[in-house]
Design a protein around this motif. Structure first.
Motif, PDB file in Angstrom:
ATOM      1  N   LEU A   9       0.828  -1.208   0.000  1.00 29.82           N
ATOM      2  CA  LEU A   9       0.000   0.000   0.000  1.00 29.82           C
ATOM      3  C   LEU A   9       0.859   1.253   0.000  1.00 29.82           C
ATOM      4  O   LEU A   9       0.598   2.204  -0.738  1.00 29.82           O
ATOM      5  N   SER A  31      -1.453  -3.725   2.655  1.00 27.61           N
ATOM      6  CA  SER A  31      -2.874  -3.590   2.989  1.00 27.61           C
ATOM      7  C   SER A  31      -3.210  -4.473   4.187  1.00 27.61           C
ATOM      8  O   SER A  31      -2.809  -5.646   4.239  1.00 27.61           O
ATOM      9  N   LYS A  54      -7.660   3.989   3.740  1.00 29.00           N
ATOM     10  CA  LYS A  54      -6.933   2.742   3.536  1.00 29.00           C
ATOM     11  C   LYS A  54      -5.722   2.650   4.462  1.00 29.00           C
ATOM     12  O   LYS A  54      -5.222   1.557   4.719  1.00 29.00           O
TER      13      LYS A  54
END
Length: 688
Positions: free
Chosen positions: A354, A390, A525
């Motif tokens: 990420l 993630s 996120k």
């Protein structure tokens, strides 16, 4: 040895506060004693009345408070009946205070040396300014402050938090008092500074025979420094015992739950014990035992009648109707832990990257010279690399001043100078400032600040605070907006009634939940969590940790978790980066970083962690000089403090990165074989 006669005694004290048009009891029928040369610890959750009790020992009555009943006896006099002139002569001379926040306790307009000189002169301890200055320098040496003459002339803002706290301790000792009241003196300090302050207090107690009354919610601290401990809940003492008895055989269900809630660095668990449920809500207290609404052993008598604080042995007292029926602590703790949920290492490897940071340099801009218009960068962090996947929790640890918060602010675009490569989702550049970022990037990366008191608008109700991201990023309004706010409150375990409250009507834990709900409203996120647990008590901390784990499991959010609490980090994180003076010195999976071979700095940090265990053996390596950032930075920044500094190379040559495993690397001149011999756990438990 301690005298049988108490130095100070509280008798049947009841304290009320004026709240919402009525008097509310905050402390009720409190009885306790502190003997000469004894350190008595008072522990409990936020709002239980610990600080109110500390105030009473000084004869101090806050605004909107009254002493409805009881007395506080010191030197044959009741402090609560003395006139202000008498109390002013007594405070500082016979009883002194070390408050929680030295920054607000010290005057920003006076040099720190002059502040102690003023104390000495006001109490007529010294007859001249010259004598007072000599006494002040003596106190600075006593509390291990370097270069006392230079420190004397500095203002509070020119000192670190640990140095400020030492100044306050020196001020408390100035007139040689008989009793020192310490109100959460190490709460905001990192583990090494906290360890130094605890060592200092223990040394002063031994050297001068001081009595200390230590108020804290950190059970690891009281396990190290206190002789006896009192456990307080909703204004009442529920248990009092010597520290070994209290930690090994707690009798009250609340004491058992409180001790079980403490994260332990030696036995990490992503799920905390279930012995302590819920949080303290004074609006729900029954007429009887205040802990009854949260107790697993509650019966009708508990709801209706308050149990007395009765002696179970000459040194151990407990307030509980059913203490004889409560199973032993070890048995309850074992049955409550069950199966430990461990991070899925294989699943972690399959997740996509990420955030990727390489050669990150970040800092602030400053002018050099009064007439100069040109701005120069002042580098705070340098050569930072990290990768977050993630759904992963990456923790940054290190002492105050090591640069952890600067990294988070750089990733969020709040630091004015940033260079290097910082990519989000492979293509989005994070080196640009926050005002130039797209709305999509702003939404995906959210920051939860350390202090919700400062980050929540005091003029807005909770509903408005959480609504703002929903309006900004999703354009919600009307019924859809209200329903989404209610859903977010439910996610952080708050009911809909909180929508109409202001931040100052909430507890610290509730405010932090609102701050997390506001961040989650943007559906990020990546969540940047900057010391979000540092000021919370153990039960609220456990609740927030459970919340973060649940949110991550449901939403797949990645966390950059900044903390100096290594026990929490070991329980929560997947991977860890250790920072010192603006640079990374070790990176790896959490279990690899917390086992040898250690970087010497990681070893020092782990050595300084106080566990909730009075038999813990603390390695002597924790007695070091602390992080002092100045212009004389050596090639290896940690060299001046390193327990393994046996070579000139550390001063002159930058240490190389060494690969311990595919997922673990550290930066040190010492060989991995030498570093493997730094076995913290063998040293810590050698005498057991």
């Amino acid at each position: 040895m301690q005298s049988n006669e108490p130095l100070i005694e509280i008798r049947d004290l009841t304290v009320d506060y004026w709240q919402q048009g009525a008097w509310t009891a905050v402390v009720e029928q409190l009885r306790l004693q502190v003997a000469s040369a004894e350190t008595f610890g008072l522990v409990g959750e936020s709002g239980c009345g610990k600080s109110t009790t500390a105030n009473a020992l000084l004869g101090y009555r806050p605004r909107s408070a009254r002493y409805r009943a009881g007395s506080v006896w010191f030197g044959g006099r009741d402090l609560l009946t003395l006139p202000n002139r008498e109390l002013q002569r007594l405070r500082g001379r016979k009883i002194s205070l070390v408050p929680q926040n030295p920054t607000t306790a010290l005057s920003p307009a006076m040099r720190v040396g002059n502040q102690i000189v003023e104390t000495l002169m006001v109490h007529s301890y010294c007859s001249s300014g010259k004598e007072a200055k000599e006494r002040t320098l003596e106190l600075f040496r006593l509390v291990s402050l370097p270069a006392p003459e230079k420190i004397f002339a500095k203002y509070p803002h020119q000192l670190s938090g640990g140095q400020q706290q030492r100044i306050i301790i020196g001020m408390a000792l100035a007139c040689e008092p008989q009793l020192i009241v310490l109100d959460e003196p190490t709460t905001g300090l990192d583990v090494t500074t906290q360890a130094q302050i605890l060592d200092l207090l223990a040394d002063l107690r031994t050297r001068y025979g001081l009595a200390m009354f230590y108020v804290t919610h950190n059970l690891g601290v009281v396990a190290q420094i206190c002789h006896r401990i009192g456990v307080m809940y909703a204004g009442r003492l529920l248990e009092v015992a010597p520290k070994h008895e209290l930690f090994q055989e707690p009798l009250n269900p609340y004491t058992q739950g409180l001790i079980a809630s403490v994260p332990r660095i030696g036995t990490p668990s992503r799920r905390q014990s279930s012995l302590l449920k819920g949080i303290l809500r004074r609006s729900e207290l029954p007429a009887g035992c205040p802990f009854a609404p949260r107790c697993d052993f509650v019966q009708a008598q508990c709801i209706e009648e308050m149990p007395p604080l009765a002696d179970m042995s000459p040194s151990h007292s407990v307030a509980c109707w059913r203490w004889q029926e409560v199973p032993p602590f070890a048995e309850r703790l074992s049955s409550s832990q069950g199966n430990v949920e461990q991070p899925d290492a294989r699943g972690q490897q399959k997740r996509q990257t990420l955030l990727k940071v390489q050669d990150l340099q970040a800092g602030y801009v400053e002018r050099r010279g009064a007439l100069s218009l040109r701005r120069y960068p002042k580098i705070v962090v340098d050569d930072i690399f990290l990768e977050i996947k993630s759904g992963e929790t990456f923790a940054l640890v290190g002492e105050s001043g090591s640069g952890k918060t600067t990294v988070a602010r750089a990733l969020n675009g709040l630091v004015p100078y940033v260079s290097g490569r910082s990519e989000f989702e492979g293509s989005r550049d994070l080196t640009i400032s926050v005002d130039k970022r797209s709305r999509a990037v702003l939404r995906c990366i959210q920051l939860v600040f350390q202090n919700p008191d400062a980050s929540l608008n005091p003029r807005h109700r909770v509903g408005q605070i959480i609504s703002r991201p929903l309006e900004l990023f999703f354009g919600l309004s009307g019924t859809a907006l209200s329903q989404r706010v209610e859903s977010l409150l439910a996610d952080v375990h708050l009911d809909v009634s909180f929508c109409d409250r202001f931040p100052d009507e909430l507890s610290g834990g509730e405010r932090q939940r609102v701050a997390i709900a506001r961040a989650l409203a943007a559906e990020p996120k990546l969540l940047l969590c900057d010391e979000i647990l540092s000021a919370l008590d153990v039960s609220v901390q456990a609740n927030i940790l459970e919340l973060l784990i649940d949110v991550q499991a449901r939403r797949g959010i990645a966390f950059l978790f900044i903390s100096h609490d290594l026990a929490v980090v070991r329980s929560l994180a997947n991977r860890v980066g250790v920072m010192y003076w603006g640079s990374l010195c070790e990176v790896g999976d959490v279990e690899e970083v917390f086992r040898p071979p250690y970087h010497p700095y990681t070893y020092l940090l782990l050595s300084a962690v106080p566990e909730a265990d009075p038999d813990q053996v603390i390695p002597a390596v924790r007695r070091d000089i602390g992080l002092v950032s100045d212009d004389s930075k050596t090639a290896c920044p940690f060299a001046p403090r390193c327990p393994m500094r046996a070579r000139r190379t550390c001063q002159d040559a930058a240490p190389p990165w060494q690969q311990v495993s595919a997922t673990h690397s550290l930066r040190c001149h010492a060989s991995l074989k030498e570093l493997d011999e730094l076995d913290l756990w063998a040293e810590r438990f050698r005498k057991q």
